[in-house]
Design an enzyme around this catalytic site. Structure first.
Site, PDB file in Angstrom:
ATOM      1  N   LYS A 256       0.734  -1.227  -0.107  1.00  0.00           N
ATOM      2  CA  LYS A 256       0.108  -0.160   0.007  1.00  0.00           C
ATOM      3  C   LYS A 256       0.772   1.256   0.007  1.00  0.00           C
ATOM      4  O   LYS A 256       1.633   1.465   0.938  1.00  0.00           O
ATOM      5  CB  LYS A 256      -1.075  -0.166   1.239  1.00  0.00           C
ATOM      6  CG  LYS A 256      -1.967   1.247   1.260  1.00  0.00           C
ATOM      7  CD  LYS A 256      -2.926   0.927   2.287  1.00  0.00           C
ATOM      8  CE  LYS A 256      -4.043   2.054   2.253  1.00  0.00           C
ATOM      9  NZ  LYS A 256      -3.846   3.306   2.114  1.00  0.00           N
ATOM     10  N   ARG A 291      -8.986  10.876  -6.971  1.00  0.00           N
ATOM     11  CA  ARG A 291     -10.053  10.022  -6.365  1.00  0.00           C
ATOM     12  C   ARG A 291     -11.115  10.690  -6.065  1.00  0.00           C
ATOM     13  O   ARG A 291     -12.399   9.855  -6.033  1.00  0.00           O
ATOM     14  CB  ARG A 291      -9.493   9.653  -4.737  1.00  0.00           C
ATOM     15  CG  ARG A 291     -10.248   9.256  -3.522  1.00  0.00           C
ATOM     16  CD  ARG A 291      -9.528   9.267  -2.575  1.00  0.00           C
ATOM     17  NE  ARG A 291     -10.285   8.503  -1.605  1.00  0.00           N
ATOM     18  CZ  ARG A 291      -9.936   7.416  -0.791  1.00  0.00           C
ATOM     19  NH1 ARG A 291      -8.765   7.024  -1.135  1.00  0.00           N
ATOM     20  NH2 ARG A 291     -10.765   6.890  -0.006  1.00  0.00           N
ATOM     21  N   GLU A 324      -1.781   4.462  -8.031  1.00  0.00           N
ATOM     22  CA  GLU A 324      -1.177   5.270  -6.995  1.00  0.00           C
ATOM     23  C   GLU A 324      -0.192   5.941  -7.476  1.00  0.00           C
ATOM     24  O   GLU A 324       0.930   5.210  -7.641  1.00  0.00           O
ATOM     25  CB  GLU A 324      -1.019   4.647  -5.762  1.00  0.00           C
ATOM     26  CG  GLU A 324      -0.654   5.502  -4.315  1.00  0.00           C
ATOM     27  CD  GLU A 324      -2.123   5.928  -3.791  1.00  0.00           C
ATOM     28  OE1 GLU A 324      -3.038   5.624  -4.229  1.00  0.00           O
ATOM     29  OE2 GLU A 324      -1.914   6.246  -2.663  1.00  0.00           O
ATOM     30  N   PHE A 364      -2.306  -0.570 -10.346  1.00  0.00           N
ATOM     31  CA  PHE A 364      -2.843  -2.026  -9.650  1.00  0.00           C
ATOM     32  C   PHE A 364      -3.965  -2.246 -10.379  1.00  0.00           C
ATOM     33  O   PHE A 364      -4.494  -3.500  -9.864  1.00  0.00           O
ATOM     34  CB  PHE A 364      -2.891  -1.632  -7.940  1.00  0.00           C
ATOM     35  CG  PHE A 364      -3.783  -0.613  -7.850  1.00  0.00           C
ATOM     36  CD1 PHE A 364      -4.820  -0.572  -7.797  1.00  0.00           C
ATOM     37  CD2 PHE A 364      -3.164   0.566  -7.078  1.00  0.00           C
ATOM     38  CE1 PHE A 364      -5.863   0.771  -7.492  1.00  0.00           C
ATOM     39  CE2 PHE A 364      -3.757   1.711  -6.841  1.00  0.00           C
ATOM     40  CZ  PHE A 364      -4.978   1.799  -6.861  1.00  0.00           C
ATOM     41  N   LYS A 446      -7.624  -3.027   3.514  1.00  0.00           N
ATOM     42  CA  LYS A 446      -6.368  -2.349   3.579  1.00  0.00           C
ATOM     43  C   LYS A 446      -5.956  -2.713   5.080  1.00  0.00           C
ATOM     44  O   LYS A 446      -6.502  -2.825   6.056  1.00  0.00           O
ATOM     45  CB  LYS A 446      -6.429  -0.819   3.693  1.00  0.00           C
ATOM     46  CG  LYS A 446      -7.493  -0.220   4.280  1.00  0.00           C
ATOM     47  CD  LYS A 446      -7.796   1.462   4.116  1.00  0.00           C
ATOM     48  CE  LYS A 446      -8.955   1.840   4.754  1.00  0.00           C
ATOM     49  NZ  LYS A 446      -9.352   3.016   4.338  1.00  0.00           N
TER      50      LYS A 446
HETATM   51  P1  AMP Z   1      -7.321   4.700   2.250  1.00  0.00           P
HETATM   52  O1  AMP Z   1      -6.972   5.921   1.593  1.00  0.00           O
HETATM   53  O2  AMP Z   1      -6.474   4.397   3.612  1.00  0.00           O
HETATM   54  O3  AMP Z   1      -8.871   4.359   2.470  1.00  0.00           O
HETATM   55  O4  AMP Z   1      -6.762   3.312   1.548  1.00  0.00           O
HETATM   56  C1  AMP Z   1      -7.262   3.133   0.002  1.00  0.00           C
HETATM   57  C2  AMP Z   1      -6.234   4.131  -0.859  1.00  0.00           C
HETATM   58  O5  AMP Z   1      -5.145   3.435  -0.656  1.00  0.00           O
HETATM   59  C3  AMP Z   1      -6.552   4.030  -2.464  1.00  0.00           C
HETATM   60  O6  AMP Z   1      -7.706   4.903  -2.441  1.00  0.00           O
HETATM   61  C4  AMP Z   1      -5.543   4.160  -2.901  1.00  0.00           C
HETATM   62  O7  AMP Z   1      -5.188   5.809  -2.967  1.00  0.00           O
HETATM   63  C5  AMP Z   1      -4.442   3.914  -1.993  1.00  0.00           C
HETATM   64  N1  AMP Z   1      -3.475   2.609  -2.483  1.00  0.00           N
HETATM   65  C6  AMP Z   1      -2.206   2.450  -2.347  1.00  0.00           C
HETATM   66  N2  AMP Z   1      -1.627   1.274  -2.790  1.00  0.00           N
HETATM   67  C7  AMP Z   1      -2.846   0.573  -3.305  1.00  0.00           C
HETATM   68  C8  AMP Z   1      -2.958  -0.560  -3.767  1.00  0.00           C
HETATM   69  N3  AMP Z   1      -1.874  -1.421  -4.040  1.00  0.00           N
HETATM   70  N4  AMP Z   1      -4.040  -0.852  -4.230  1.00  0.00           N
HETATM   71  C9  AMP Z   1      -5.161  -0.060  -4.007  1.00  0.00           C
HETATM   72  N5  AMP Z   1      -5.023   1.081  -3.494  1.00  0.00           N
HETATM   73  C10 AMP Z   1      -4.102   1.485  -3.125  1.00  0.00           C
END
Ligand code: AMP
Length: 592
Positions: A256, A291, A324, A364, A446
């Site tokens: 991530k 996003r 990302e 990804f 996540k």
């Molecule tokens: P969060 O912002 O904590 O809700 O986590 C989701 C976000 O992680 C996504 O909207 C992406 O911007 C980011 N992200 C980073 N690495 C990845 C990955 N390998 N797959 C999907 N999202 C990712």
């Protein structure tokens, strides 16, 4: 429909606090509109002129609007300012001062929309003056009630207390008398990201009195299109590796990255366009969306160039990639934290920023490939396209590694590796899952280190309002603030924490600055807040903060049913929309 009659609906909607009543009023309103009017009205209802991704912005500050109001109604600017200070809403000021002028409105929704569009289109030298002139000209033709709403729209302060989802509910009511069509409508909305188009299609269908089956087919045909952003899939969370293994036994693990979400569209308008053979210029078009579906194309020229290179390298007709983008230190190659990457979200000095903060883009997912919509294909098949296209990096585009794991141990090892390499954590993805645009579910989970340290993780919460500062904190203007989760089922915000500690002095100051810009004169109707937590000042749902807490507990006070122990501010999440905040379901999942 005359704008005056539209305004009467807005007033009725504004007066009610019941969501069912709002939905009913919207549904009644739609029954009186032509499909085109419905489309324009749906933008106006959300305080916009077009879907987000088209970037139509008013660029009219409150200060300028005060000048406009003063000019329109022949009042000294000081008086407008004073009244604004008293009531906290320029719409209300217009309502007060225009009422002396009597009724005179003949403009239709379409005409007002066109006027407003013209205001937004003005740019460049002298545009502020021209915007003022046009707005004043429009206001002079409007009755007080219409004026009240028209003034609020460019300021982004319509405050009707609902989002696109309630509009979709209202359409469902028009169609079948209940909410049962919302999922179908939402699905189409998620790939088109344009509420106006959905309203227009449904109203057209109703006008032609066709069978519902026909509409179902029509909505089903609304598939992805290069150039039109898709609402991104979102990730849920689970509290530990065991839960993840049991919920996603066939999973792919990815690192991530803590950067910015970039949805990259690259396509050729006319495949093999004749003169393209003789021209050095590329015929590949590129759009990059955030996003929130804002257009980032100009801000990331290296991503654009790489996308063109990819299309040309494989002679593609078109692709849509989900990725990302993260900035790195050009000297050492190591990633910068999010706070640095976000600096690339600027329209100016792009060339300089590109040198200082170059980005690497980790792809990804792939949502469209050479005319084929891949959303309903399983992740494993989507990934196989990516494996081919990005077996070697193309410009700044890199393949996000994915490891298939069957054992908890393997997952733990990968997690440790990525975290010690400075990454944010892991994303665990169900291999047979489709890409569910706009949805937060357990297709993606996540997992970050904070989840391990008996700390429950961080939450993206919406600032609902704030309380006057007392004692030392008086100097910051904010003593404490109230935050909530977003509940998509009811399209409302539920409280989860009143935060009075856990911010540095600078964060308090920054918070106050943000709050002043989004101050609302009263509580919004879709804020469900207990009396005991009533704020001194209310905020528009516009600011998302990432909050870390030690524990989630059940709460009889907070309307989400949960409270946070020892909450503290991690950062302001300018890249997230309030409707993308943490949901009550996610919190519930973390509790189990
Ligand atoms: P969060 O912002 O904590 O809700 O986590 C989701 C976000 O992680 C996504 O909207 C992406 O911007 C980011 N992200 C980073 N690495 C990845 C990955 N390998 N797959 C999907 N999202 C990712």
């Amino acid at each position: 429909m005359l704008f005056k009659n539209f305004s009467a609906y807005l007033q009725r909607i504004e007066k009610t606090t019941l969501r069912l009543e709002i939905t009913d009023l919207l549904s009644q309103l739609f029954s009186k509109l032509t499909p085109t009017e419905g489309k324009l009205a749906s933008y106006l209802l959300l305080g916009q002129l077009a879907p987000n991704y088209q970037g139509v912005e008013f660029n009219l500050a409150t200060k300028t609007m005060i000048k406009i109001v003063s000019r329109t109604y022949n009042l000294p600017e000081e008086e407008v300012k004073k009244r604004y200070k008293d009531v906290g809403d320029l719409g209300e000021v217009v309502w007060q001062v225009a009422s002396k002028k009597g009724e005179k409105d003949k403009l239709t929704i379409k005409e007002v929309y066109r006027h407003l569009y013209q205001v937004a289109q003005e740019e460049g030298e002298g545009s502020v003056e021209r915007k003022q002139y046009l707005m004043a000209g429009l206001l002079r033709q409007l009755d007080p009630l219409s004026g009240k709403y028209v003034v609020r729209i460019p300021l982004g302060k319509l405050r009707l207390g609902f989002s696109q989802l309630t509009i979709l509910d209202a359409l469902s009511w028009r169609l079948v008398g209940d909410k049962s069509w919302r999922p179908l409508l939402e699905k189409a909305y998620n790939v088109r990201s344009d509420i106006g188009i959905i309203v227009e299609v449904v109203l057209n269908h109703l006008r032609e009195e066709k069978q519902l089956e026909e509409l179902k087919k029509l909505l089903g045909k609304m598939t992805v299109q290069p150039g039109v952003p898709i609402r991104p899939a979102l990730a849920s969370r689970l509290p530990n590796f065991e839960e993840i293994m049991s919920k996603l036994p066939q999973a792919g693990i990815e690192p991530k990255y803590d950067g910015l979400r970039t949805q990259i569209h690259a396509w050729r308008e006319q495949y093999k366009k004749r003169n393209a053979l003789f021209s050095k210029e590329t015929d590949v078009k590129v759009k990059i969306f955030s996003r929130n579906l804002e257009d980032l194309t100009l801000m990331f020229p290296e991503v654009k160039e790489s996308a063109i290179e990819l299309v040309e390298k494989f002679n593609l007709r078109g692709v849509i990639l989900d990725s990302e983008s993260i900035s790195f230190d050009p000297q050492t190659g190591s990633f910068f934290p999010f706070q640095e990457t976000i600096k690339r979200k600027r329209k100016y000095n792009v060339t300089k920023l590109r040198q200082q903060l170059p980005v690497r883009t980790y792809v990804f997912d792939i949502l469209y490939f050479n005319g084929e919509d891949l959303l309903t294909q399983p992740l494993s098949r989507r990934r196989s396209h990516l494996d081919e296209l990005l077996a070697k990096p193309v410009g700044c585009l890199n393949l996000t590694p994915q490891h298939l794991v069957k054992e908890k141990k393997e997952m733990e090892t990968l997690f440790d590796e990525y975290v010690s390499a400075g990454l944010e954590g892991i994303m665990v993805k169900k291999l047979d899952s489709v890409y569910q645009a706009g949805a937060r579910n357990f297709n993606w989970v996540k997992f970050k280190p904070s989840a391990l340290a008996s700390v429950e993780d961080t939450f993206d919460l919406v600032v609902l309002g704030w309380y006057q500062g007392k004692g030392k904190r008086n100097k910051f203007g904010v003593g404490a603030f109230l935050v909530g989760v977003y509940n998509p089922r009811e399209d409302n915000y539920l409280t989860i924490s009143k935060i009075g500690t856990g911010l540095t002095d600078n964060q308090w100051r920054e918070l106050h600055q943000h709050c002043l810009q989004i101050k609302a004169p009263h509580k919004l109707v879709n804020y469900v807040v207990p009396k005991e937590l009533a704020c001194d000042f209310w905020a528009e749902p516009a600011l998302v903060v990432e909050i870390k807490a030690d524990e989630i507990t059940h709460s009889p006070l907070h309307t989400s049913g949960y409270a946070l122990r020892f909450p503290r501010l991690v950062r302001f999440r300018d890249d997230k929309l309030p409707t993308q905040a943490t949901t009550p379901e996610e919190i519930k999942e973390m509790m189990t």
